[in-house]
Design a protein around this motif. Structure first.
Motif, PDB file in Angstrom:
ATOM      1  N   LYS A 153      -9.793   0.557  12.200  1.00 47.85           N
ATOM      2  CA  LYS A 153      -8.327   0.397  12.201  1.00 47.85           C
ATOM      3  C   LYS A 153      -7.825  -0.128  13.543  1.00 47.85           C
ATOM      4  O   LYS A 153      -6.622  -0.298  13.723  1.00 47.85           O
ATOM      5  CB  LYS A 153      -7.652   1.742  11.908  1.00 47.85           C
ATOM      6  CG  LYS A 153      -7.942   2.279  10.523  1.00 47.85           C
ATOM      7  CD  LYS A 153      -7.443   3.717  10.420  1.00 47.85           C
ATOM      8  CE  LYS A 153      -7.860   4.326   9.094  1.00 47.85           C
ATOM      9  NZ  LYS A 153      -7.894   5.805   9.178  1.00 47.85           N
TER      10      LYS A 153
ATOM     11  N   TYR B  84     -11.860   1.755   0.366  1.00 43.58           N
ATOM     12  CA  TYR B  84     -10.525   1.404   0.852  1.00 43.58           C
ATOM     13  C   TYR B  84     -10.633   0.680   2.188  1.00 43.58           C
ATOM     14  O   TYR B  84     -11.096   1.245   3.166  1.00 43.58           O
ATOM     15  CB  TYR B  84      -9.686   2.676   0.996  1.00 43.58           C
ATOM     16  CG  TYR B  84      -8.213   2.369   0.991  1.00 43.58           C
ATOM     17  CD1 TYR B  84      -7.520   2.263  -0.207  1.00 43.58           C
ATOM     18  CD2 TYR B  84      -7.533   2.148   2.181  1.00 43.58           C
ATOM     19  CE1 TYR B  84      -6.187   1.939  -0.219  1.00 43.58           C
ATOM     20  CE2 TYR B  84      -6.200   1.830   2.171  1.00 43.58           C
ATOM     21  CZ  TYR B  84      -5.526   1.727   0.968  1.00 43.58           C
ATOM     22  OH  TYR B  84      -4.196   1.404   0.964  1.00 43.58           O
TER      23      TYR B  84
ATOM     24  N   TYR C  34      -3.238  10.816  -1.463  1.00 44.66           N
ATOM     25  CA  TYR C  34      -2.093   9.979  -1.114  1.00 44.66           C
ATOM     26  C   TYR C  34      -2.183   8.628  -1.823  1.00 44.66           C
ATOM     27  O   TYR C  34      -3.264   8.070  -1.946  1.00 44.66           O
ATOM     28  CB  TYR C  34      -2.087   9.783   0.404  1.00 44.66           C
ATOM     29  CG  TYR C  34      -0.994   8.890   0.922  1.00 44.66           C
ATOM     30  CD1 TYR C  34       0.267   9.406   1.225  1.00 44.66           C
ATOM     31  CD2 TYR C  34      -1.224   7.530   1.119  1.00 44.66           C
ATOM     32  CE1 TYR C  34       1.268   8.582   1.706  1.00 44.66           C
ATOM     33  CE2 TYR C  34      -0.222   6.699   1.595  1.00 44.66           C
ATOM     34  CZ  TYR C  34       1.018   7.230   1.888  1.00 44.66           C
ATOM     35  OH  TYR C  34       2.009   6.411   2.360  1.00 44.66           O
ATOM     36  N   ASP C  35      -1.049   8.140  -2.295  1.00 39.10           N
ATOM     37  CA  ASP C  35      -0.973   6.793  -2.872  1.00 39.10           C
ATOM     38  C   ASP C  35      -0.089   5.919  -2.000  1.00 39.10           C
ATOM     39  O   ASP C  35       1.008   6.333  -1.633  1.00 39.10           O
ATOM     40  CB  ASP C  35      -0.320   6.840  -4.264  1.00 39.10           C
ATOM     41  CG  ASP C  35      -1.336   6.957  -5.382  1.00 39.10           C
ATOM     42  OD1 ASP C  35      -2.539   7.017  -5.095  1.00 39.10           O
ATOM     43  OD2 ASP C  35      -0.910   6.987  -6.546  1.00 39.10           O
ATOM     44  N   HIS C  36      -0.573   4.707  -1.726  1.00 37.81           N
ATOM     45  CA  HIS C  36       0.305   3.719  -1.098  1.00 37.81           C
ATOM     46  C   HIS C  36       1.112   3.009  -2.177  1.00 37.81           C
ATOM     47  O   HIS C  36       1.030   3.330  -3.358  1.00 37.81           O
ATOM     48  CB  HIS C  36      -0.542   2.684  -0.348  1.00 37.81           C
ATOM     49  CG  HIS C  36      -0.595   2.924   1.126  1.00 37.81           C
ATOM     50  ND1 HIS C  36       0.487   3.332   1.846  1.00 37.81           N
ATOM     51  CD2 HIS C  36      -1.604   2.807   2.019  1.00 37.81           C
ATOM     52  CE1 HIS C  36       0.152   3.450   3.119  1.00 37.81           C
ATOM     53  NE2 HIS C  36      -1.114   3.154   3.253  1.00 37.81           N
ATOM     54  N   TRP C  37       1.830   1.948  -1.735  1.00 38.71           N
ATOM     55  CA  TRP C  37       2.560   1.105  -2.678  1.00 38.71           C
ATOM     56  C   TRP C  37       1.634   0.472  -3.719  1.00 38.71           C
ATOM     57  O   TRP C  37       2.090   0.052  -4.771  1.00 38.71           O
ATOM     58  CB  TRP C  37       3.285  -0.002  -1.892  1.00 38.71           C
ATOM     59  CG  TRP C  37       2.337  -0.718  -0.976  1.00 38.71           C
ATOM     60  CD1 TRP C  37       1.425  -1.670  -1.319  1.00 38.71           C
ATOM     61  CD2 TRP C  37       2.154  -0.481   0.416  1.00 38.71           C
ATOM     62  NE1 TRP C  37       0.693  -2.048  -0.235  1.00 38.71           N
ATOM     63  CE2 TRP C  37       1.111  -1.349   0.850  1.00 38.71           C
ATOM     64  CE3 TRP C  37       2.766   0.357   1.350  1.00 38.71           C
ATOM     65  CZ2 TRP C  37       0.661  -1.386   2.169  1.00 38.71           C
ATOM     66  CZ3 TRP C  37       2.321   0.311   2.665  1.00 38.71           C
ATOM     67  CH2 TRP C  37       1.274  -0.546   3.066  1.00 38.71           C
ATOM     68  N   ASP C  38       0.334   0.435  -3.417  1.00 36.17           N
ATOM     69  CA  ASP C  38      -0.575  -0.261  -4.328  1.00 36.17           C
ATOM     70  C   ASP C  38      -0.916   0.554  -5.580  1.00 36.17           C
ATOM     71  O   ASP C  38      -1.301  -0.021  -6.600  1.00 36.17           O
ATOM     72  CB  ASP C  38      -1.865  -0.690  -3.602  1.00 36.17           C
ATOM     73  CG  ASP C  38      -2.508   0.458  -2.842  1.00 36.17           C
ATOM     74  OD1 ASP C  38      -1.966   1.580  -2.892  1.00 36.17           O
ATOM     75  OD2 ASP C  38      -3.547   0.241  -2.199  1.00 36.17           O
ATOM     76  N   TYR C  39      -0.790   1.895  -5.518  1.00 31.66           N
ATOM     77  CA  TYR C  39      -1.127   2.703  -6.699  1.00 31.66           C
ATOM     78  C   TYR C  39      -0.027   3.666  -7.151  1.00 31.66           C
ATOM     79  O   TYR C  39      -0.053   4.157  -8.273  1.00 31.66           O
ATOM     80  CB  TYR C  39      -2.429   3.497  -6.468  1.00 31.66           C
ATOM     81  CG  TYR C  39      -3.652   2.712  -6.883  1.00 31.66           C
ATOM     82  CD1 TYR C  39      -3.855   2.372  -8.220  1.00 31.66           C
ATOM     83  CD2 TYR C  39      -4.573   2.278  -5.946  1.00 31.66           C
ATOM     84  CE1 TYR C  39      -4.955   1.632  -8.614  1.00 31.66           C
ATOM     85  CE2 TYR C  39      -5.684   1.528  -6.325  1.00 31.66           C
ATOM     86  CZ  TYR C  39      -5.865   1.212  -7.664  1.00 31.66           C
ATOM     87  OH  TYR C  39      -6.939   0.478  -8.055  1.00 31.66           O
ATOM     88  N   PHE C  40       0.931   3.938  -6.270  1.00 34.49           N
ATOM     89  CA  PHE C  40       1.959   4.931  -6.598  1.00 34.49           C
ATOM     90  C   PHE C  40       2.669   4.612  -7.918  1.00 34.49           C
ATOM     91  O   PHE C  40       2.827   5.457  -8.797  1.00 34.49           O
ATOM     92  CB  PHE C  40       2.978   5.007  -5.455  1.00 34.49           C
ATOM     93  CG  PHE C  40       3.984   6.116  -5.622  1.00 34.49           C
ATOM     94  CD1 PHE C  40       3.707   7.396  -5.171  1.00 34.49           C
ATOM     95  CD2 PHE C  40       5.210   5.890  -6.247  1.00 34.49           C
ATOM     96  CE1 PHE C  40       4.629   8.421  -5.333  1.00 34.49           C
ATOM     97  CE2 PHE C  40       6.127   6.912  -6.418  1.00 34.49           C
ATOM     98  CZ  PHE C  40       5.832   8.178  -5.945  1.00 34.49           C
TER      99      PHE C  40
ATOM    100  N   THR D 166      -9.503  -0.163   5.255  1.00 32.42           N
ATOM    101  CA  THR D 166      -8.485   0.145   6.268  1.00 32.42           C
ATOM    102  C   THR D 166      -8.500  -0.871   7.409  1.00 32.42           C
ATOM    103  O   THR D 166      -7.623  -0.853   8.268  1.00 32.42           O
ATOM    104  CB  THR D 166      -8.703   1.561   6.827  1.00 32.42           C
ATOM    105  OG1 THR D 166     -10.081   1.706   7.188  1.00 32.42           O
ATOM    106  CG2 THR D 166      -8.358   2.629   5.809  1.00 32.42           C
TER     107      THR D 166
ATOM    108  N   TRP E  13      -5.426  -2.843   8.446  1.00 33.22           N
ATOM    109  CA  TRP E  13      -4.330  -2.241   9.201  1.00 33.22           C
ATOM    110  C   TRP E  13      -4.330  -2.695  10.673  1.00 33.22           C
ATOM    111  O   TRP E  13      -3.387  -2.463  11.405  1.00 33.22           O
ATOM    112  CB  TRP E  13      -4.437  -0.697   9.210  1.00 33.22           C
ATOM    113  CG  TRP E  13      -4.431  -0.032   7.872  1.00 33.22           C
ATOM    114  CD1 TRP E  13      -4.453  -0.635   6.649  1.00 33.22           C
ATOM    115  CD2 TRP E  13      -4.422   1.381   7.616  1.00 33.22           C
ATOM    116  NE1 TRP E  13      -4.461   0.301   5.644  1.00 33.22           N
ATOM    117  CE2 TRP E  13      -4.441   1.547   6.217  1.00 33.22           C
ATOM    118  CE3 TRP E  13      -4.409   2.509   8.438  1.00 33.22           C
ATOM    119  CZ2 TRP E  13      -4.436   2.807   5.623  1.00 33.22           C
ATOM    120  CZ3 TRP E  13      -4.408   3.757   7.848  1.00 33.22           C
ATOM    121  CH2 TRP E  13      -4.424   3.903   6.448  1.00 33.22           C
TER     122      TRP E  13
ATOM    123  N   SER F 127     -13.892   6.796  -0.220  1.00 30.15           N
ATOM    124  CA  SER F 127     -12.898   6.210   0.692  1.00 30.15           C
ATOM    125  C   SER F 127     -13.444   4.938   1.340  1.00 30.15           C
ATOM    126  O   SER F 127     -12.687   4.138   1.871  1.00 30.15           O
ATOM    127  CB  SER F 127     -12.461   7.226   1.753  1.00 30.15           C
ATOM    128  OG  SER F 127     -13.575   7.662   2.481  1.00 30.15           O
TER     129      SER F 127
END
Lengths: 100, 401
Positions: free
Chosen positions: A72, A24, B219-225, A26, A29, A21
């Motif tokens: 975040k 990613y 969970y997938d955002h719009w970037d991977y869904f 974040t 955001w 993670s």
């Protein structure tokens, strides 16, 4: 981070390496950016303890800054800091400040 | 070799539901999670008896609802188990959310669906509204015409679903009561032949792999869904190649070969009825009757509806003079029934214009008899002769006006 195409993705919604993670970001955001006033900071580690994202950077038992790639901007550090050493600055303003 | 194996098959009189249970016993899956619902109950009843008698190694989970049944299957499948279920009509509806989870997580779950109508009015009898309603969930959907196909489809389904290029869940439909509760002749293969055919399930990933832990269903955002969805589009279309391959391989052990569609007296036919499932039985009789009277009638049975075998349908029908597309499901407010719309799209996309009419038929267990199919053939003959289709384009067979 380059996004993978559907052909490169693993079959099914599977993440193969644990603890990824960190890849990613974040930090994108964030609306408010915590800024530490190092003159007020006593290195009590309250911010480190409370940060839900492990974004307080520590070296040799001293707070050395914030990992803005992942913070975040929740503001918990600012609220919990006993010395009021953390200020939440609007991200846009902080960036404009940086650009100067 | 094949000959020897075919002769070793044992002929039994089985209810359609029990044919599923028998296939399930022979496959000996790791997990079966199911909830009883008429007219599927006999599958669960019979199979739980096999479990109680120690005839299988299966972990049988008597869940509190169909939602839990599919949840359990998804969990078991992610853990690396060969998981199965059975349901019908309203039970399938209750699984709805998890149907998408199963396909999205690429769980090759095999499920028998004993086709039943949806309430209201309350009705426990057969039509295909249940499976047609779930046609876009990423599940492969195949249908049986008779008892033998109920048994054969379920065994092939394991290999189709688990194929590395597919890895998707599959529903095997058969008509409630009409097939499910009636006795039919079923050639049952020897246990070891079935077990060799399905083989051992080797999951791509397993939740129980503690040496290399993995995350399932993040969970997938719009970037991977969308990319993950795109994979499912691809995988289900791969089944168009895999289903006939497995059908041929199954033919070698059983003498019965399967494809995506099955023609009946189609080669020189002018007028054709296109149909899915048990209704094809009565339709065959009508074809024979019309042939005796000199009409070149034929039938195209669609075995696999998802993925839709557009190429095969177009190839089989493109030279025909008139075709009636029959659907045994309720599908309100559409331009036509699901099979009709798909067929129209298949022809349109290839720049072909056909004389097609559409019938809804047999809802809520209403029988459709050969003479009714004959009437449709007469109608088609007229269309073939005049080249003219009179509206309405969507029709309701044998409904009192």
């Amino acid at each position: 981070m380059r996004l993978k195409s559907w052909k490169e993705l693993e079959t099914g919604v599977v993440i193969l390496e644990p603890g990824n993670s960190v890849l990613y970001r974040t930090g994108t955001w964030r609306t408010f950016r915590p800024i530490i006033d190092m003159e007020k900071c006593t290195h009590c580690m309250f911010c480190w303890l409370y940060c839900p994202d492990g974004s307080i950077l520590v070296k040799d038992s001293k707070v050395i800054g914030i990992d803005y790639e992942h913070c975040k901007g929740c503001g918990i550090c600012a609220r919990e800091c006993p010395k009021k050493a953390v200020t939440m600055v609007e991200e846009v303003k902080a960036r404009m400040e940086e650009a100067k | 070799m094949a000959e020897v194996m075919v002769r070793k098959a044992e002929v039994k009189a089985l209810e359609g539901d029990k044919a599923v249970a028998e296939a399930m016993r022979q496959i000996n899956p790791d997990v079966v999670a199911a909830y009883p619902v008429t007219p599927q109950t006999e599958i669960v009843m019979e199979f739980s008896q096999f479990v109680a008698e120690g005839l299988v190694d299966t972990e049988f989970i008597p869940v509190e609802s169909e939602f839990a049944a599919m949840s359990s299957c998804v969990g078991a499948s992610c853990a690396g188990a060969r998981a199965m279920s059975a349901t019908c009509g309203p039970g399938l509806e209750l699984m709805w959310e998890n149907l998408w989870v199963a396909s999205g997580l690429r769980c090759p779950i095999v499920m028998a669906v004993v086709n039943r109508s949806h309430a209201a009015p309350l009705n426990i009898l057969t039509d295909q509204t249940d499976m047609m309603g779930s046609r876009d969930t990423g599940w492969i959907e195949i249908y049986a015409e008779n008892h033998q196909e109920v048994y054969d489809n379920f065994i092939q389904a394991v290999r189709i679903a688990e194929h590395p290029d597919v890895l998707l869940p599959i529903m095997c439909g058969h008509a409630g009561f009409v097939l499910g509760h009636t006795l039919g002749r079923v050639e049952v293969l020897p246990d070891e032949v079935v077990r060799n055919f399905v083989g051992e399930y080797k999951p791509l990933y397993s939740l129980l792999d503690i040496d290399q832990p993995k995350t399932f269903g993040a969970y997938d955002h719009w970037d991977y869904f969308f990319e993950h969805r795109r994979q499912v589009f691809e995988a289900i279309n791969n089944a168009l190649r895999v289903i006939p391959e497995i059908g041929q391989e199954y033919g070698k052990i059983s003498g019965r070969y399967y494809g995506l569609v099955e023609p009946y007296r189609l080669d020189d036919a002018d007028v054709v009825i296109m149909i899915i499932g048990s209704g094809a039985g009565a339709c065959r009789e009508a074809v024979d009757e019309m042939r005796e009277k000199g009409t070149k009638a034929g039938m195209l049975k669609v075995r696999c509806f998802r993925p839709f075998p557009a190429e095969e349908v177009v190839k089989a029908l493109k030279d025909k003079k008139a075709v009636a597309v029959m659907d045994r499901c309720a599908c309100f407010g559409a331009e036509g029934s699901p099979l009709f719309i798909e067929t129209c799209a298949a022809f349109f996309n290839r720049g072909l214009r056909m004389k097609l009419i559409n019938y809804f038929y047999g809802l809520g267990g209403r029988d459709t008899i050969p003479s009714e199919f004959c009437d449709i053939f007469y109608e088609l003959s007229q269309i073939a002769e005049t080249g003219e289709i009179k509206p309405p384009f969507v029709r309701y067979l044998a409904v009192r006006e």
